[in-house]
Design a protein around this motif. Sequence first.
Motif, PDB file in Angstrom:
ATOM      1  N   ALA A   1     -10.600  -5.497   5.503  1.00 46.74           N
ATOM      2  CA  ALA A   1     -11.086  -4.675   5.291  1.00 46.74           C
ATOM      3  C   ALA A   1     -10.619  -3.767   5.982  1.00 46.74           C
TER       4      ALA A   1
ATOM      5  N   PHE B   1     -13.019  -0.779   1.626  1.00 47.14           N
ATOM      6  CA  PHE B   1     -12.719  -1.045   0.336  1.00 47.14           C
ATOM      7  C   PHE B   1     -12.988  -0.657  -1.029  1.00 47.14           C
TER       8      PHE B   1
ATOM      9  N   GLU C   1      -9.471   2.223  -2.987  1.00 52.62           N
ATOM     10  CA  GLU C   1      -9.044   2.594  -2.156  1.00 52.62           C
ATOM     11  C   GLU C   1      -9.687   2.224  -0.604  1.00 52.62           C
ATOM     12  N   PHE C   2      -8.739   2.714   0.415  1.00 54.51           N
ATOM     13  CA  PHE C   2      -9.150   2.617   1.681  1.00 54.51           C
ATOM     14  C   PHE C   2     -10.285   3.204   1.881  1.00 54.51           C
TER      15      PHE C   2
ATOM     16  N   SER D   1       0.905  -1.224   0.472  1.00 52.32           N
ATOM     17  CA  SER D   1       0.054   0.153   0.246  1.00 52.32           C
ATOM     18  C   SER D   1       0.778   1.367   0.209  1.00 52.32           C
TER      19      SER D   1
ATOM     20  N   THR E   1     -13.067   4.821   5.238  1.00 53.50           N
ATOM     21  CA  THR E   1     -13.867   4.912   6.604  1.00 53.50           C
ATOM     22  C   THR E   1     -15.179   5.506   6.897  1.00 53.50           C
TER      23      THR E   1
ATOM     24  N   GLY F   1     -12.999  -0.764   8.616  1.00 55.68           N
ATOM     25  CA  GLY F   1     -13.060  -0.202   7.058  1.00 55.68           C
ATOM     26  C   GLY F   1     -13.661  -1.081   6.193  1.00 55.68           C
TER      27      GLY F   1
ATOM     28  N   LYS G   1      -7.288  -1.568   7.383  1.00 53.54           N
ATOM     29  CA  LYS G   1      -6.748  -1.050   7.780  1.00 53.54           C
ATOM     30  C   LYS G   1      -6.230  -1.156   6.143  1.00 53.54           C
ATOM     31  N   PRO G   2      -5.327   0.194   5.552  1.00 51.85           N
ATOM     32  CA  PRO G   2      -4.902   0.736   4.383  1.00 51.85           C
ATOM     33  C   PRO G   2      -4.370  -0.872   3.968  1.00 51.85           C
TER      34      PRO G   2
ATOM     35  N   MET H   1      -4.447  -3.757   1.813  1.00 48.13           N
ATOM     36  CA  MET H   1      -4.770  -3.664   0.638  1.00 48.13           C
ATOM     37  C   MET H   1      -3.725  -3.987  -0.589  1.00 48.13           C
TER      38      MET H   1
ATOM     39  N   ASP I   1     -16.410  -5.404   1.616  1.00 49.73           N
ATOM     40  CA  ASP I   1     -16.366  -5.946   3.186  1.00 49.73           C
ATOM     41  C   ASP I   1     -16.313  -7.339   3.644  1.00 49.73           C
TER      42      ASP I   1
END
Length: 367
Positions: free
Chosen positions: A215, A253, A238-239, A134, A241, A251, A217-218, A221, A361
């Motif tokens: 999903a 995606f 993209e992440f 990431s 929130t 989170g 944590k960024p 990815m 998710d």
Amino acid sequence: MKKIIIVMLSLLMCLSVSSIVGCKEKEAGTLVSGFETYDELINMRYLNDFGSAKLTTDKKYVTEGEHAVHLQINGDYKTNRNPAMGLVLGTRYEKTDYSDVEKISVDVYNDNDFTANIYFQYLTKGKNSPLLSSENKVELPAKKMTTAVFEIDRDFLSKLLRIDQVLQLRLVFDRATSYRQPYRSFYLDNLRYHVTDEPIDENYVIRRADEIESADKPEYMSAWSNINQYQYTPSNLEFNTDANFIKGGAGSFKMTNLTGYFTTPTYGAGWKTEPYIKDISGYKSLSYWVYNQGEEDVSMLMANGDETAQVYVGLAKANQWSEIVIPIATFEENKFDLKDFSSFHVVVAFPSNTPCSIYFDEIMMNK
């Protein structure tokens, strides 16, 4: 006796001096690139409508050697990919095993009137295709030289990627956001890696039991790659929130389509992962949740076991959460090795002319 004491003191002093020198060397890091030659620049990879790279000898920007590199960054505002510069490892830059690297640093002068971002990524060897970590971000104050330091979470990344087999070191910048946006200007020099003696924690756990993807944590990815790694496919991961589009945890995606490029009513775009769980023979199903932020329902697909065809797995209803449940029998019928679950795809049959985003998710195996 005095002679023995003097010799011992001398040895201790030598050891102390060696230790200090070693610490200083480790702190200073090892030079990867001082951006010194034209030959070095042309052998780098410039991706996603990058812009230009030119050598400079202006001492205002040179922090190592005689040259720095002046970057003028573009990036296509119509796509979802950031412009990136990749240093190809294994030839000019010999080190490919970065499992002992705890941070990467580079000197950057942000030659713009606004705060800007620079990101660092690994491109690593994967089982079927290369995998990206990431984007590791550092903010750069305007009109200032900054030593951008990217801390590497080795325990975490080593469970997701082959950081002992790194193919490229990538420096990434934000893409343009509008038509004919002026190019952004940066000066780079003194790219270094910094090693540590601390061993990687082999017992580090990155997933819950039965989890394919939370999903949350960024960094997760980095376990996903575009289904068409070397082909133009307008899909970005993209992440997210925003709690409105999270089914569980911290989170989700997000994938977004790109309109106006296809003559067919729909087109397939998506991402794939190499699952943390390898043996799925004892499970009843795989399930995940998807929120379709669009005006029409979209079909959800996955690749079959040898990635020669796409398989329909469910319908994502417009503007609501839908649960996609895939029985194990479906995997078995579609060429998957249940004892070696090597790849899973989340693919969307996006509308070609209507804006649409989907959030996925909580991908779980169910007993």
